[in-house]
Motif scaffolding. Structure first.
Motif, PDB file in Angstrom:
ATOM      1  N   GLU A  57     -88.612  -8.570  20.649  1.00  0.00           N
ATOM      2  CA  GLU A  57     -89.829  -8.394  19.858  1.00  0.00           C
ATOM      3  C   GLU A  57     -91.028  -8.492  20.792  1.00  0.00           C
ATOM      4  O   GLU A  57     -91.188  -9.481  21.523  1.00  0.00           O
ATOM      5  CB  GLU A  57     -89.908  -9.466  18.762  1.00  0.00           C
ATOM      6  CG  GLU A  57     -91.088  -9.231  17.850  1.00  0.00           C
ATOM      7  CD  GLU A  57     -91.153 -10.228  16.690  1.00  0.00           C
ATOM      8  OE1 GLU A  57     -90.258 -11.083  16.583  1.00  0.00           O
ATOM      9  OE2 GLU A  57     -92.128 -10.139  15.930  1.00  0.00           O
ATOM     10  N   LEU A  58     -91.848  -7.454  20.813  1.00  0.00           N
ATOM     11  CA  LEU A  58     -93.043  -7.460  21.664  1.00  0.00           C
ATOM     12  C   LEU A  58     -94.164  -8.223  20.966  1.00  0.00           C
ATOM     13  O   LEU A  58     -94.070  -8.536  19.777  1.00  0.00           O
ATOM     14  CB  LEU A  58     -93.463  -6.025  21.992  1.00  0.00           C
ATOM     15  CG  LEU A  58     -92.391  -5.186  22.716  1.00  0.00           C
ATOM     16  CD1 LEU A  58     -92.890  -3.777  22.991  1.00  0.00           C
ATOM     17  CD2 LEU A  58     -91.947  -5.841  24.033  1.00  0.00           C
ATOM     18  N   ASP A  59     -95.233  -8.509  21.717  1.00  0.00           N
ATOM     19  CA  ASP A  59     -96.307  -9.335  21.161  1.00  0.00           C
ATOM     20  C   ASP A  59     -96.971  -8.699  19.926  1.00  0.00           C
ATOM     21  O   ASP A  59     -97.489  -9.401  19.071  1.00  0.00           O
ATOM     22  CB  ASP A  59     -97.382  -9.609  22.232  1.00  0.00           C
ATOM     23  CG  ASP A  59     -96.877 -10.583  23.283  1.00  0.00           C
ATOM     24  OD1 ASP A  59     -95.745 -11.102  23.114  1.00  0.00           O
ATOM     25  OD2 ASP A  59     -97.598 -10.825  24.278  1.00  0.00           O
ATOM     26  N   ASP A  60     -96.943  -7.349  19.851  1.00  0.00           N
ATOM     27  CA  ASP A  60     -97.593  -6.689  18.712  1.00  0.00           C
ATOM     28  C   ASP A  60     -96.676  -6.621  17.490  1.00  0.00           C
ATOM     29  O   ASP A  60     -97.009  -5.976  16.483  1.00  0.00           O
ATOM     30  CB  ASP A  60     -98.067  -5.286  19.103  1.00  0.00           C
ATOM     31  CG  ASP A  60     -96.909  -4.347  19.449  1.00  0.00           C
ATOM     32  OD1 ASP A  60     -95.728  -4.754  19.300  1.00  0.00           O
ATOM     33  OD2 ASP A  60     -97.166  -3.204  19.860  1.00  0.00           O
ATOM     34  N   GLY A  61     -95.500  -7.247  17.573  1.00  0.00           N
ATOM     35  CA  GLY A  61     -94.587  -7.285  16.431  1.00  0.00           C
ATOM     36  C   GLY A  61     -93.547  -6.173  16.439  1.00  0.00           C
ATOM     37  O   GLY A  61     -92.574  -6.226  15.683  1.00  0.00           O
ATOM     38  N   SER A  62     -93.734  -5.160  17.300  1.00  0.00           N
ATOM     39  CA  SER A  62     -92.744  -4.083  17.358  1.00  0.00           C
ATOM     40  C   SER A  62     -91.514  -4.566  18.134  1.00  0.00           C
ATOM     41  O   SER A  62     -91.572  -5.558  18.863  1.00  0.00           O
ATOM     42  CB  SER A  62     -93.343  -2.844  18.037  1.00  0.00           C
ATOM     43  OG  SER A  62     -93.633  -3.137  19.384  1.00  0.00           O
ATOM     44  N   VAL A  63     -90.404  -3.838  17.974  1.00  0.00           N
ATOM     45  CA  VAL A  63     -89.162  -4.222  18.654  1.00  0.00           C
ATOM     46  C   VAL A  63     -88.763  -3.106  19.605  1.00  0.00           C
ATOM     47  O   VAL A  63     -88.803  -1.927  19.247  1.00  0.00           O
ATOM     48  CB  VAL A  63     -88.027  -4.467  17.619  1.00  0.00           C
ATOM     49  CG1 VAL A  63     -86.705  -4.761  18.334  1.00  0.00           C
ATOM     50  CG2 VAL A  63     -88.399  -5.626  16.707  1.00  0.00           C
ATOM     51  N   GLN A  64     -88.404  -3.488  20.833  1.00  0.00           N
ATOM     52  CA  GLN A  64     -88.002  -2.485  21.828  1.00  0.00           C
ATOM     53  C   GLN A  64     -86.666  -2.888  22.444  1.00  0.00           C
ATOM     54  O   GLN A  64     -86.428  -4.076  22.685  1.00  0.00           O
ATOM     55  CB  GLN A  64     -89.081  -2.404  22.916  1.00  0.00           C
ATOM     56  CG  GLN A  64     -88.925  -1.192  23.823  1.00  0.00           C
ATOM     57  CD  GLN A  64     -90.004  -1.158  24.906  1.00  0.00           C
ATOM     58  OE1 GLN A  64     -91.146  -1.548  24.664  1.00  0.00           O
ATOM     59  NE2 GLN A  64     -89.634  -0.734  26.095  1.00  0.00           N
TER      60      GLN A  64
END
Ligand code: NAD
Length: 450
Positions: A57-64
């Protein structure tokens, strides 16, 4: 992680890292006696390849999703050992070729480790520290028992550092309670069991190697580092430390670069001032009283010593003809392609190969591992004295063996693999001959080979 070549040369030169490592191996194997065909195939291939794919989970809430690799090439001398690199261009092929390089490097400097390497495909320049921490923790959890103090021991490499190693150690320690897990990684912060001098080891080791090599008088008018004009590509753990060590020894650093370009000053650069500038501005480019040059121009500068300390394949068929340095000291891994090796050899330019020149890093990593077993901490002077001894011994061993070819005491073994061997192999090939012989002997003594 390949460099751009002019189109005509790019077609001619295969930059696949596995192909390159096999070509280097074949060149050396042509001189190794008693090497059976089946054993050649065994030594060329990695022992184990681990590929993991994991979401963060990236800091902006998206998942990569991220792709990570860990490769052990050979364990005949001991647990796998090798860096973890974080770079957008990391590929499995590159990691395999770098793991092989570690096998030969450890064997050359007589360290009881096998070759390993790892990496995660990611761009640290676009990731926050907390994202990098989550990537490292999850990658370490996915690897779980693939790494371990007696199995496979990671270390820093491109775009990883002591902080990354502290996160790996902590994650592994949580997953394996009740043991002294400090030796699971090297290159840790000193207060977490890191060796004094580990960060400086690779760059300083390059300078020890250069000094010892110059003392052999192959360049009669340049028998010491003091007074040498030095150009350095890359200003990270290896390049910046090497610049400081060269400077301390009285060399003149005429050029330095990083990923954004280079700076040149015929009067000489003060590496500490360059480091301060880079901390403030994020690059060396733009420093007062310097000319801005490209990385390509830096490599082709007229200088005594060129130290590539960044990426692979930087010196290749496309630019080798234009290289004017008298000695190349390979701080980076695989900075010179096999075709470039031939061109440089024809031009009379000596190359101190990666497995020799940058072996200071794995040497002090080994010292860290030894200290961690006993919960000891050696002094910086002690570490540097041991490092200097080991680098000098390695340079002497390679140089003496090379001389045996020069005076005709040694000849090719009569085996032709990918190309006809020459009478006097270059220093890379000689270093590989020694390493392959040692690994072969150990393989036979252990009875691994029937
Ligand atoms: P690092 O991440 O600390 O520094 C890399 C440097 O290279 C940075 O200054 C970066 O700006 C520069 N760079 C990146 N892309 C570039 C480009 N296209 N052109 C010019 N410069 C560029 O990495 P490091 O630990 O110093 O490793 C550098 C090389 O040395 C790698 O090949 C690594 O495998 C090798 N090496 C490192 C160690 C070690 O102990 N760190 C040991 C042996 C070999």
């Amino acid at each position: 992680m390949s460099s751009k070549l002019p189109e005509s040369d790019a077609v001619a030169e295969n930059l696949d890292p596995v192909f390159i490592s096999e070509q280097q191996f074949d060149r050396a194997a042509a001189y190794v006696r008693g090497l059976k065909r089946g054993l050649i195939d065994f030594l060329k291939k990695p022992k184990r390849v681990t590929i993991v794919n994991f979401p963060i989970e990236l800091d902006d809430g998206s998942v990569q999703s991220f792709l990570g690799f860990r490769v052990v090439h050979n364990r005949v001398f001991g647990p796998g050992k090798g860096g973890m690199r974080y770079h957008p261009d990391v590929t499995m092929e590159e990691v395999i070729s770098l793991a092989k390089l570690m096998t030969w490097k450890c064997a050359l400097v007589n360290i009881p480790f096998g070759g390993a390497k790892g990496g995660v495909v990611c761009d640290t320049k676009t990731l926050t520290e907390s994202e990098q921490r989550r990537i490292t923790r999850r990658f370490t959890s996915e690897l779980f028992d693939v790494i371990g103090p007696y199995k496979d021991i990671p270390a820093p490499d491109l775009y990883t550092n002591e902080q990354t190693m502290a996160w790996i150690y902590d994650t592994y320690d949580v997953l394996h309670p009740g043991f002294n897990n400090r030796p699971v990684v090297t290159g840790k912060p000193v207060e977490m069991g890191g060796a004094c001098g580990r960060t400086e080891a690779t760059g300083t080791g390059c300078v020890f190697a250069a000094q010892r090599f110059l003392s052999k008088a192959l360049l009669p008018d340049r028998q010491e580092v003091a007074g040498a004009r030095v150009a350095i590509q890359g200003f990270g753990d290896v390049g910046a430390v090497a610049a400081q060590a060269f400077y301390r020894e009285g060399a003149r650093i005429i050029a330095i670069s990083d990923s954004q370009g280079g700076i040149y000053s015929e009067g000489g650069l003060d590496p500490d001032a360059v480091a301060h500038f880079k901390v403030e501005h994020g690059t060396v480019v733009g420093m007062a009283n310097t000319l801005t040059i490209t990385n390509a121009e830096l490599l082709e500068l007229d200088c005594d010593i060129l130290l590539p300390a960044a990426l692979g394949n930087q010196i290749n068929a496309g630019n080798a003809h234009n290289i004017k340095a008298r000695l190349i000291v390979e701080g980076a891994n695989n900075p010179t392609t096999p075709q470039a090796d031939r061109i440089l050899g024809d031009k009379g330019i000596y190359v101190l190969p990666d497995i020799l020149a940058n072996a200071g890093g794995v040497t002090v990593s080994y010292y860290e591992w030894v200290q961690n077993q006993a919960n000891e901490q050696w002094s910086p002077d002690d570490v540097m004295a041991r490092l200097s001894d080991r680098m000098n011994t390695a340079v002497d061993t390679v140089f003496n063996r090379w001389q045996a070819f020069v005076v005709g005491e040694e000849k090719p073994a009569g085996r032709v693999l990918s190309e006809e061997p020459v009478d006097v192999p270059d220093f890379r090939t000689v270093a590989l001959i020694i390493a392959i012989e040692r690994v072969t002997r150990a393989t036979l003594i252990r009875g691994i080979w029937p």
